[in-house]
Design an enzyme around this catalytic site. Sequence first.
Site, PDB file in Angstrom:
ATOM      1  N   MET A  99       5.264 -37.600   3.407  1.00  0.00           N
ATOM      2  CA  MET A  99       5.751 -37.051   4.672  1.00  0.00           C
ATOM      3  C   MET A  99       4.776 -37.403   5.791  1.00  0.00           C
ATOM      4  O   MET A  99       3.597 -37.032   5.727  1.00  0.00           O
ATOM      5  CB  MET A  99       5.885 -35.528   4.573  1.00  0.00           C
ATOM      6  CG  MET A  99       6.924 -35.062   3.586  1.00  0.00           C
ATOM      7  SD  MET A  99       6.870 -33.264   3.366  1.00  0.00           S
ATOM      8  CE  MET A  99       5.435 -33.115   2.299  1.00  0.00           C
ATOM      9  N   ILE A 157       1.020 -31.556  -2.070  1.00  0.00           N
ATOM     10  CA  ILE A 157      -0.330 -32.104  -1.935  1.00  0.00           C
ATOM     11  C   ILE A 157      -0.704 -32.190  -0.458  1.00  0.00           C
ATOM     12  O   ILE A 157       0.028 -32.794   0.341  1.00  0.00           O
ATOM     13  CB  ILE A 157      -0.422 -33.500  -2.569  1.00  0.00           C
ATOM     14  CG1 ILE A 157      -0.033 -33.440  -4.052  1.00  0.00           C
ATOM     15  CG2 ILE A 157      -1.833 -34.065  -2.427  1.00  0.00           C
ATOM     16  CD1 ILE A 157       0.103 -34.802  -4.690  1.00  0.00           C
ATOM     17  N   GLY A 187       1.534 -33.179   7.671  1.00  0.00           N
ATOM     18  CA  GLY A 187       1.533 -34.443   6.942  1.00  0.00           C
ATOM     19  C   GLY A 187       0.974 -34.382   5.535  1.00  0.00           C
ATOM     20  O   GLY A 187      -0.144 -33.970   5.346  1.00  0.00           O
ATOM     21  N   SER A 188       1.750 -34.812   4.557  1.00  0.00           N
ATOM     22  CA  SER A 188       1.270 -34.822   3.189  1.00  0.00           C
ATOM     23  C   SER A 188       2.304 -35.470   2.284  1.00  0.00           C
ATOM     24  O   SER A 188       3.045 -36.344   2.716  1.00  0.00           O
ATOM     25  CB  SER A 188       0.953 -33.403   2.722  1.00  0.00           C
ATOM     26  OG  SER A 188       0.231 -33.459   1.524  1.00  0.00           O
ATOM     27  N   ARG A 189       2.373 -35.001   1.004  1.00  0.00           N
ATOM     28  CA  ARG A 189       3.354 -35.566   0.096  1.00  0.00           C
ATOM     29  C   ARG A 189       3.707 -34.577  -1.010  1.00  0.00           C
ATOM     30  O   ARG A 189       3.006 -33.586  -1.235  1.00  0.00           O
ATOM     31  CB  ARG A 189       2.864 -36.874  -0.492  1.00  0.00           C
ATOM     32  CG  ARG A 189       1.961 -36.764  -1.684  1.00  0.00           C
ATOM     33  CD  ARG A 189       1.504 -38.131  -2.147  1.00  0.00           C
ATOM     34  NE  ARG A 189       1.279 -38.169  -3.575  1.00  0.00           N
ATOM     35  CZ  ARG A 189       0.434 -38.997  -4.163  1.00  0.00           C
ATOM     36  NH1 ARG A 189      -0.283 -39.844  -3.436  1.00  0.00           N
ATOM     37  NH2 ARG A 189       0.286 -39.005  -5.472  1.00  0.00           N
TER      38      ARG A 189
END
Length: 220
Positions: A99, A157, A187-189
């Site tokens: 993301m 994460i 922002g991450s995943r």
Amino acid sequence: MKVHKEGRRILFVTILVLLALNLALYQFNRGAVLFNRIFAGVSVVAFLALLQFFRSPFRHLFTHEDLLLAPADGKVVVIEDVYEPEYFDDMRKQISVFMSPINVHVTRNPISGMVKYFKYHPGNYLVAWHPKSSTQNERTTVVVESDAGPLVLFRQIAGAMARRIVWYVNEGDEVNQGEEFGFIKFGSRVDLFVPIDADVKVELGQKVKGGETVICQLKI
């Protein structure tokens, strides 16, 4: 467009601070008209950028017990068979969705079932696409026994910008496909770990929508 509950307080404080700064500049720096106008414009842009980050658009959700839906908006950055050490202690197929800051950061249950395992891990803030971010960054791990039978692990994460992971599930909860299970700020995943024989329906680089895009089909 709805503003997500995780952003309401931040947005409220931000707009108060920006209004106060702009009013102070207008009162005490009246001679610098151009500067004041530029600062006002930057303030509007900054607030709108924050507003779009915390947006929570309506989604046409559907449910199916053997289909795994995207847990978040973003881009598929990993599809590979890997060893999963935390819960399964064997090989699994990993599918990861990255993301960016412009994506919707709501995270959704990819499948319906019961939460068999939950754990929060404090950690580092490596960039989200770093190979070690899955095991070294701040993260949460959720394992759901799906209504279809197979166990599915999904992991929020944190990335280099993300400094706050929020979750709404705990061990023993019943979860419904497509409903929110958390939020990651800035922002991450999300990693998914599914059985090796799962039929993957996405490709590397493909953009997906949380709660709508089919990620894979489980073998029942």
